[in-house]
Enzyme design. Structure first.
Site, PDB file in Angstrom:
ATOM      1  N   GLY A  85      38.598  78.783  77.305  1.00 47.94           N
ATOM      2  CA  GLY A  85      37.637  78.734  76.194  1.00 47.94           C
ATOM      3  C   GLY A  85      37.549  79.977  75.333  1.00 47.94           C
ATOM      4  O   GLY A  85      37.111  79.890  74.194  1.00 47.94           O
ATOM      5  N   GLU A  86      37.899  81.131  75.856  1.00 41.85           N
ATOM      6  CA  GLU A  86      37.766  82.352  75.054  1.00 41.85           C
ATOM      7  C   GLU A  86      39.098  82.946  74.643  1.00 41.85           C
ATOM      8  O   GLU A  86      39.202  83.596  73.607  1.00 41.85           O
ATOM      9  CB  GLU A  86      36.978  83.393  75.851  1.00 41.85           C
ATOM     10  CG  GLU A  86      35.544  82.971  76.043  1.00 41.85           C
ATOM     11  CD  GLU A  86      34.886  83.777  77.144  1.00 41.85           C
ATOM     12  OE1 GLU A  86      33.991  84.558  76.849  1.00 41.85           O
ATOM     13  OE2 GLU A  86      35.285  83.624  78.308  1.00 41.85           O
ATOM     14  N   MET A  87      40.117  82.718  75.482  1.00 46.61           N
ATOM     15  CA  MET A  87      41.425  83.291  75.173  1.00 46.61           C
ATOM     16  C   MET A  87      41.882  82.923  73.769  1.00 46.61           C
ATOM     17  O   MET A  87      42.574  83.681  73.097  1.00 46.61           O
ATOM     18  CB  MET A  87      42.440  82.798  76.211  1.00 46.61           C
ATOM     19  CG  MET A  87      43.875  83.096  75.882  1.00 46.61           C
ATOM     20  SD  MET A  87      44.070  84.747  75.269  1.00 46.61           S
ATOM     21  CE  MET A  87      44.750  85.540  76.670  1.00 46.61           C
TER      22      MET A  87
END
Ligand code: FES
Ligand code: FES
Length: 887
Positions: A846-848
């Site tokens: 979700g953040e990469m």
């Protein structure tokens, strides 16, 4: 007043309305059709309120009901229902265009008007028709695909049955519709502001308009006497600590004697209606005595700087990281680059404004009444404990409503404290629905970083040393504070093998907006510095930035900046997967000819850690009477797809149909604390805990031959099993060297940006982004690509446009929210290296998706123009100025 007749969803209605009422209020408040949402304070900027009137898409917040005599109005509820959805609703579900779903009803209604008039629109016609509908989650790619799919359905070229994955296709690696998607598409999913509670008081809150001041006097006598006012709530009325303590006890629910940033809440007026509360608020008089303002980390560090919190130093966290001998390595290196990089304060920008409800659930006796908070927390158990202590009320429960995106903003809470305190003080249910402007004012922001960097390599192009001395502006309150520095240090060396590291991260209180989690929380900032420095150094060495990155990849057996040796590092294979795309892009950019426009290609990479040292999670699985499985885990799903992950993992492992998996994930009353839906950790941590619970359940079923809970019961076995997952590599970093434990798993990505820069205006046009990612075996391809597409879009906003300026950024226009017309071509390359400790080999993503984006954009601008923009965002003005200065 005027009497009019109009038709809503096929039903004629006669109404007497004033000249001011807008259609959105008629629908939501009077007819209780809450599918139409509002995000932009009725400024016509978000499109979430779109409905169809006489065949045209209109923004219902701008449409006066008095002008609608005889009108035919269709809302999302009139289009279809979850039992009988319209083809457009089916298309949005099947195309994976629904994440948080707050924008969805408006988008679907705009699509309805478009396709009724033109069932086969071009891309440009789609973008034109949806230009007023904002979405923060998807990057618009799947929305465009949903409109195209709806067109195909309507033209009869294909049917939903042909597109919908069937049971024979299995569960893992298949994009089955998300469990909540159809409800969101049909407007039946309730977000917090959609609930109406009979007899609830409404709140209007006074926020500080200055960054630092002493509260000298409050006079609310006039406001108290105004119509409908139940009273004015101040800090003195709060029975608990009045402190929302996340890590450090510094942030009040309502300020008592001091305000510390523009937006700090001072008091709340409670009234029968929101209008009455707002009217009365204007008559509250607060005398503030200005205090010196600390507006930067440097000012905060100054020798005689005033302390922002009397009992805590302004320098509230200081962590070095020392690996090898960076100074000596710098002296011996063939090439060294040195630069200062800065990132901005940014708003996470979920489309849904803050909202909280607080109501009383009757107990057996009066003293047993339970205070129930409904909000959009992503960590309901932790937040419940914070509220219990702050408000001095033990018997409390937290329920998560559907939430309109969060992107880190909901790792901490604000409005819940004020609404809960008011409910306790006035002994009434309370609705606190702040405006967007107010929500922006009071919520946390992405921390700005100021980084002084040196990066060095030897003659052959092997990295030798990296130094990064960074100051982090924490704003007025600590929130997750040092976690941002800690995460930045854990991931400091990115994808690379860097033998010598000297870094230091310092966190400082200022009178700026308070920082907290924002997608990535630290690494997007430090990785921006590292990845731009990589290009600078490649330039200096005369090497291609692609080859330079690949050459310096970490390898299994080598260690990160924390000293932890890695066992797996599939990054080089990702680079190889990107290579042909990079070669194509470089060739095309070289062949491009224009006097006015220059084309550039830029790379960024990242290795994002998942599963913090010592992180733990818990889940329970229970066999149901029909052989289905109920999953109990406090796992928010503000749009990432956690519901799909839990459902598909369970169905796959238990070999049951998806509709036999029942999720219980939103209520502290029936779940244990599974940890926050943050840090990309839910799939890896909670998915693993769930599998352990399922393993025990399956073993009991196999041992007894039971197929149902009744049979298990008869065999004398429990029907419910608890699974736990804990990262054994625990403990803090060494306070002197920053060496120590690290994440249990990594997700890897390489991003490439192709763009054009207008050399006269400095304007940047993104042509295409390509992302190669390895997050282990894919559970749900659409959810994975949806995260990546949304992340690319958000990362470009961070790189080029977005910035939060307290007191100035008040809505989506001033924030420069990306529209569908900013959408660019996106391509995704997926590699699936199984993670030994991940659930069925998976990890998170979700953040990469935005960690490498900003540097890839800035490197591409440099590639196009020859100038470096080291301070985000890279606005046209900054690029023009850099061009004028000759770089
Ligand atoms: S609420 Fe109508 S456009 Fe935003
Ligand atoms: S799905 Fe569009 S704002 Fe979340």
């Amino acid at each position: 007043m005027k009497k009019i007749k109009l038709r809503v969803n096929g039903v004629w209605r006669e109404l007497i309305v004033d000249s001011e009422t807008v259609l959105l209020d008629l629908l939501r408040e009077d007819l209780r059709l809450t599918g139409a949402k509002q995000s932009c304070d009725r400024k016509g900027q978000c499109g979430a309120c779109t409905v169809v009137v006489n065949g045209k898409a209109v923004r219902s917040c701008l449409t006066r009901v008095a002008d609608l005599e005889g009108a035919d109005i269709i809302t999302i509820e009139g289009l279809g229902t979850p039992d009988n959805p319209h083809l457009i609703q089916e298309a949005f579900v099947l195309a994976g265009a629904i994440q948080c779903g707050f924008c969805t009803p408006g988008l679907i209604m705009a699509t309805k008007a478009l396709l009724d008039a033109n069932p086969d629109p071009t891309m440009e016609e789609i973008k034109q028709a949806l230009r007023r509908n904002l979405c923060r989650c998807t990057g618009y790619k799947k929305i465009i695909e949903a409109v195209q799919l709806a067109g195909r359905f309507i033209r009869g070229e294909v049917s939903p049955e042909e597109v919908r994955p069937g049971p024979d296709q299995g569960t893992m690696g298949v994009s089955h519709p998300r469990p909540s998607a159809l409800a969101k598409a049909c407007g039946t999913a309730y977000f917090t502001a959609d609930y109406k509670i009979k007899g609830a008081l409404e709140l209007a809150v006074l926020h500080s308009t200055v960054p630092h001041a002493r509260i000298v006097a409050v006079d609310s006598s006039q406001a108290q006497a105004m119509p409908g006012v139940a009273g004015v709530l101040t800090a003195a009325d709060i029975k608990g600590t009045n402190i929302l303590k996340f890590i450090v006890a510094d942030r009040p629910v309502l300020c008592k004697d001091k305000v510390r940033y523009i937006g700090d809440p001072i008091l709340a007026v409670a009234a029968e209606t929101r209008e009455q509360a707002e009217a009365a608020l204007k008559h509250v008089k607060v005398k503030l005595e200005p205090l010196p303002v600390i507006d930067s980390p440097e000012a905060s560090l100054a020798e005689y700087a005033l302390r922002i919190h009397e009992d805590i130093p302004n320098l509230c966290y200081d962590q070095p990281q020392i690996k090898g001998d960076a100074e000596a390595a710098l002296r011996q290196s063939a090439a060294v680059v040195e630069a200062r990089f800065k990132t901005q304060i940014n708003h996470q920008a979920p489309l849904e404004p803050e909202a909280t409800l607080a109501y009383w659930e009757k107990g057996d006796t009066e003293g047993d009444d339970q205070l129930v908070i409904i909000g959009r927390s992503i960590s309901i158990h932790h937040h419940l404990a914070m509220l219990q202590s702050a408000l001095g009320w033990e018997n409390m429960r937290y329920i998560e409503a559907f939430s309109g995106g969060q992107f880190g903003i909901k790792i901490d809470i604000i409005s819940e404290g004020i609404a809960g305190a008011a409910a306790i003080h006035f002994k009434r249910p309370v609705r606190y629905i702040p405006s967007l402007a107010e929500s922006m004012l009071m919520t946390s922001k992405r921390h700005p970083f100021d980084m002084r960097v040196k990066l060095a390599a030897d003659q052959e192009g092997n990295l030798t040393a990296y130094c990064n001395d960074f100051l982090v502006d924490n704003g007025a309150y600590y929130s997750i504070g040092h976690v941002v520095i800690y995460r930045s240090l854990l991931m400091l060396s990115g994808s690379y093998n860097i033998p010598n590291v000297a870094a230091r991260g310092r966190l400082l209180y200022t009178n700026n907006p308070w920082g907290s989690a924002a997608r990535g929380a630290g690494p997007p900032q430090t990785n921006f510095a590292l990845e731009c420095a990589m290009d600078m150094l490649a330039d200096k060495l005369g090497m291609d930035p692609f080859d330079f990155r690949l050459r310096n990849s970490l390898k299994p057996g080598q260690n990160k900046s924390t000293g932890r040796v890695v066992q797996e590092w599939p990054f080089p294979d990702l680079m190889e997967a990107m290579r042909p795309h990079y070669q194509r892009a470089v060739k095309e950019a070289a062949a491009f000819r224009s006097d006015k426009t220059k084309r550039g290609v830029g790379l960024g990479t990242g290795a994002f850690g998942i599963g913090n040292p010592g992180d733990a999670s818990i889940a329970a699985a229970e066999l149901d009477p029909d052989g289905g499985v109920s999953v109990y885990a406090a796992a928010a799903d503000p749009g990432e797809g956690n519901d799909s992950m839990l459902t598909q993992l369970t169905a796959e492992f238990m070999r049951i149909p998806l509709d036999r998996v029942r999720l219980h994930t939103r209520d502290t009353g029936n779940t244990a604390a599974s940890g926050p839906a943050a840090g990309s950790r839910i799939t890896y941590m909670l998915g693993s805990a769930l599998l352990r619970a399922l393993e025990q359940l399956k073993a009991a079923m196999e041992e007894t031959g039971a197929r149902t809970s009744t049979e298990l019961d008869a065999a004398g076995k429990p029907k419910r099993y608890v699974g736990r997952k804990k990262n054994e590599d625990a403990g803090p970093l060494d306070p002197k060297t920053g060496q120590g434990p690290s994440f249990e798993s990594q997700v890897h990505a390489v991003q490439m940006v192709e763009l054009e820069v207008d050399m006269e205006t400095g304007k940047v046009k993104i042509l295409k982004m390509t992302t190669a990612v390895d997050a282990g075996p894919v559970i749900h391809p659409q959810n994975l690509t949806g995260q990546l597409e949304g992340g690319m879009d958000m990362g470009v906003g961070f790189a080029l446009r977005e910035q939060y300026v307290a007191g100035t950024t008040k809505d989506w226009l001033t924030f420069k929210f990306p529209t569908i017309q900013d959408n660019f071509d996106m391509e995704i390359i997926i590699q699936e290296t199984p993670r030994p400790k991940g659930p069925l080999g998976a990890t998170g993503v979700g953040e990469m998706c935005l960690v490498p984006t900003a540097p890839a954009v800035i490197n591409a601008i440099k590639n196009a123009t020859g100038v470096w923009i080291c301070e985000l965002p890279a606005t046209p003005e900054k690029i023009k100025a850099a061009l004028a200065a000759g770089g």
